[in-house]
Design a protein around this motif. Structure first.
Motif, PDB file in Angstrom:
ATOM      1  N   THR A 210       0.854  -1.180   0.000  1.00  0.00           N
ATOM      2  CA  THR A 210       0.000   0.000   0.000  1.00  0.00           C
ATOM      3  C   THR A 210       0.891   1.231   0.000  1.00  0.00           C
ATOM      4  O   THR A 210       1.760   1.366   0.874  1.00  0.00           O
ATOM      5  CB  THR A 210      -0.902   0.026   1.245  1.00  0.00           C
ATOM      6  N   ASP A 211       0.704   2.099  -0.990  1.00  0.00           N
ATOM      7  CA  ASP A 211       1.521   3.304  -1.127  1.00  0.00           C
ATOM      8  C   ASP A 211       0.763   4.485  -0.527  1.00  0.00           C
ATOM      9  O   ASP A 211      -0.156   5.033  -1.125  1.00  0.00           O
ATOM     10  CB  ASP A 211       1.834   3.578  -2.593  1.00  0.00           C
ATOM     11  N   LYS A 212       1.154   4.879   0.692  1.00  0.00           N
ATOM     12  CA  LYS A 212       0.451   5.955   1.382  1.00  0.00           C
ATOM     13  C   LYS A 212       0.787   7.331   0.828  1.00  0.00           C
ATOM     14  O   LYS A 212       0.063   8.298   1.083  1.00  0.00           O
ATOM     15  CB  LYS A 212       0.775   5.907   2.879  1.00  0.00           C
ATOM     16  N   VAL A 213       1.872   7.437   0.085  1.00  0.00           N
ATOM     17  CA  VAL A 213       2.251   8.718  -0.515  1.00  0.00           C
ATOM     18  C   VAL A 213       1.531   8.937  -1.839  1.00  0.00           C
ATOM     19  O   VAL A 213       1.050  10.036  -2.140  1.00  0.00           O
ATOM     20  CB  VAL A 213       3.776   8.798  -0.725  1.00  0.00           C
ATOM     21  N   LEU A 214       1.428   7.881  -2.620  1.00  0.00           N
ATOM     22  CA  LEU A 214       0.868   8.004  -3.965  1.00  0.00           C
ATOM     23  C   LEU A 214      -0.655   8.123  -3.962  1.00  0.00           C
ATOM     24  O   LEU A 214      -1.222   9.131  -4.371  1.00  0.00           O
ATOM     25  CB  LEU A 214       1.309   6.816  -4.819  1.00  0.00           C
ATOM     26  N   ASP A 215      -1.338   7.054  -3.460  1.00  0.00           N
ATOM     27  CA  ASP A 215      -2.793   7.065  -3.545  1.00  0.00           C
ATOM     28  C   ASP A 215      -3.456   6.187  -2.492  1.00  0.00           C
ATOM     29  O   ASP A 215      -4.665   5.996  -2.524  1.00  0.00           O
ATOM     30  CB  ASP A 215      -3.242   6.597  -4.940  1.00  0.00           C
ATOM     31  N   ALA A 216      -2.649   5.662  -1.573  1.00  0.00           N
ATOM     32  CA  ALA A 216      -3.148   4.779  -0.507  1.00  0.00           C
ATOM     33  C   ALA A 216      -3.797   3.517  -1.067  1.00  0.00           C
ATOM     34  O   ALA A 216      -4.600   2.873  -0.389  1.00  0.00           O
ATOM     35  CB  ALA A 216      -4.111   5.515   0.418  1.00  0.00           C
ATOM     36  N   LYS A 217      -3.457   3.162  -2.305  1.00  0.00           N
ATOM     37  CA  LYS A 217      -3.980   1.948  -2.927  1.00  0.00           C
ATOM     38  C   LYS A 217      -2.882   0.889  -3.020  1.00  0.00           C
ATOM     39  O   LYS A 217      -1.705   1.185  -2.846  1.00  0.00           O
ATOM     40  CB  LYS A 217      -4.542   2.262  -4.316  1.00  0.00           C
ATOM     41  N   ASP A 218      -3.303  -0.335  -3.304  1.00  0.00           N
ATOM     42  CA  ASP A 218      -2.354  -1.440  -3.403  1.00  0.00           C
ATOM     43  C   ASP A 218      -1.682  -1.479  -4.770  1.00  0.00           C
ATOM     44  O   ASP A 218      -2.313  -1.214  -5.797  1.00  0.00           O
ATOM     45  CB  ASP A 218      -3.071  -2.766  -3.158  1.00  0.00           C
ATOM     46  N   HIS A 219      -0.397  -1.821  -4.747  1.00  0.00           N
ATOM     47  CA  HIS A 219       0.395  -1.956  -5.961  1.00  0.00           C
ATOM     48  C   HIS A 219       1.229  -3.227  -5.859  1.00  0.00           C
ATOM     49  O   HIS A 219       1.480  -3.740  -4.763  1.00  0.00           O
ATOM     50  CB  HIS A 219       1.330  -0.747  -6.145  1.00  0.00           C
ATOM     51  N   SER A 220       1.701  -3.722  -6.990  1.00  0.00           N
ATOM     52  CA  SER A 220       2.563  -4.901  -7.015  1.00  0.00           C
ATOM     53  C   SER A 220       4.022  -4.476  -7.042  1.00  0.00           C
ATOM     54  O   SER A 220       4.409  -3.564  -7.775  1.00  0.00           O
ATOM     55  CB  SER A 220       2.257  -5.766  -8.244  1.00  0.00           C
ATOM     56  N   SER A 221       4.824  -5.149  -6.222  1.00  0.00           N
ATOM     57  CA  SER A 221       6.260  -4.889  -6.195  1.00  0.00           C
ATOM     58  C   SER A 221       6.947  -5.890  -7.115  1.00  0.00           C
ATOM     59  O   SER A 221       7.033  -7.078  -6.798  1.00  0.00           O
ATOM     60  CB  SER A 221       6.796  -5.012  -4.768  1.00  0.00           C
ATOM     61  N   THR A 222       7.426  -5.407  -8.255  1.00  0.00           N
ATOM     62  CA  THR A 222       8.031  -6.300  -9.250  1.00  0.00           C
ATOM     63  C   THR A 222       9.545  -6.123  -9.358  1.00  0.00           C
ATOM     64  O   THR A 222      10.246  -7.024  -9.798  1.00  0.00           O
ATOM     65  CB  THR A 222       7.406  -6.063 -10.627  1.00  0.00           C
ATOM     66  N   SER A 223      10.061  -4.960  -8.976  1.00  0.00           N
ATOM     67  CA  SER A 223      11.502  -4.712  -9.078  1.00  0.00           C
ATOM     68  C   SER A 223      12.247  -5.473  -7.983  1.00  0.00           C
ATOM     69  O   SER A 223      11.756  -5.597  -6.851  1.00  0.00           O
ATOM     70  CB  SER A 223      11.790  -3.212  -8.948  1.00  0.00           C
TER      71      SER A 223
END
Length: 319
Positions: A210-223
């Motif tokens: 969950t990215d609280k800085v960007l949009d508080a939504k879930d993202h996938s960590s691929t790097s």
């Protein structure tokens, strides 16, 4: 109270060689190994404010703000604050923690020093030494305000174990009452680095955050690695690997190994947010710190009456 049949007792010297030392004052406990490694723990919040390792114990591994308040009047900015029983701002309503302050009450409460235990060398190999410090927090010791806001009977034992180039911090939570309760826990570790722009974090790939800085939504960590180039506040959830590592300038600096904890928060306030926090000094201190915080914060842990839970971390300094 937490049942502690093996509660540490005073150590009697049994060896001819140098042994670990513990100093206890009104507000702090300090432990030191014969090889120079040391740890300092405030009784306020059971907050670790210093962990030194390396040759002669001269390498500080934790970042502590120059403006950190250490008199017990507010939580400490830096070190390893203990977050319990809720992470972040509590739910607005409908949950038992809703009346608590952000990050709960553990970091705002005075803990009891329970004692020490050690593994001591019996010869010249003092690198085998380690020292464990136990701290306790109980419902009966909470302020009236916290007790009213979270009226459960509980006991927490927090164990801080200093070894050669390592520090282990473990929490044991026990429900001492008949009514079940839910909780979250986080070890809000501020690691000290020389230059945040030269750091990379590994061990978080293949997870959801969950990215609280960007949009508080879930993202996938691929790097395979994460570099810090601006403000970051991410909650990585259900991490498969047990170890999150920090490299600095291409060299290994820290390993953070989770024990019965699946989540990790990565945080750095960067320029503007650092300037906006009155207890964050110097303003450019963000260049020298990186929070890698192990915890159980995605959802809730639940304990019925008489049940207990344990989790924590081992941090390794790789210099």
């Amino acid at each position: 109270m937490v049942d502690r049949p093996s509660r540490p007792s005073a150590i009697s010297p049994t060896a001819a060689g140098p042994q670990p030392q513990v100093d206890v004052s009104d507000d702090k406990v300090t432990a030191r190994l014969p090889t120079g490694e040391s740890v300092e723990v405030l009784l306020h919040g059971a907050t670790v404010i210093s962990w030194k390792s390396g040759s002669k114990g001269n390498t500080e591994n934790l970042w502590l703000s120059e403006a950190a308040v250490l008199d017990g009047s507010k939580p400490v900015r830096g070190g390893v604050p203990v977050v319990f029983p809720v992470f972040g701002p509590p739910p607005k309503s409908g949950h038992a923690t809703s009346s608590l302050p952000q990050h709960g009450f553990a970091r705002n409460s005075r803990w009891e020093y329970l004692g020490k235990s050690s593994t001591e060398s019996t010869g010249d190999n003092t690198s085998e030494n380690s020292i464990k410090l136990d701290f306790g927090l109980y419902s009966s010791a909470l302020s009236d305000t916290f007790r009213k806001a979270w009226p459960y009977d509980f006991g927490v034992v927090y164990s801080v174990t200093l070894g050669k180039d390592s520090l282990q911090t473990m929490m044991n939570v026990r429900n001492e009452g008949k009514e079940g309760f839910e909780f979250q826990v986080l070890l809000h570790t501020y690691l000290r680095v020389k230059d945040i722009s030269k750091c990379q974090i590994t061990g978080l790939a293949g997870t959801t955050y969950t990215d609280k800085v960007l949009d508080a939504k879930d993202h996938s960590s691929t790097s395979p690695s994460l570099s810090i180039t601006g403000e970051v506040d991410r909650v990585y959830k259900s991490i498969k690997q047990s170890t999150t590592s920090v490299q600095e300038d291409g060299k290994s600096r820290f390993d953070v190994v989770r024990d019965n904890l699946e989540d990790t928060v990565v945080w750095n306030p960067w320029i503007e947010k650092a300037k906006g926090m009155g207890d964050f000094k110097p303003d450019d201190g963000y260049k020298n710190m990186l929070c890698v915080e192990v915890g159980a914060v995605d959802g809730w842990q639940k304990l019925e009456g008489g049940e207990s839970w344990e989790g924590g971390q081992i941090m390794k300094s790789l210099l």
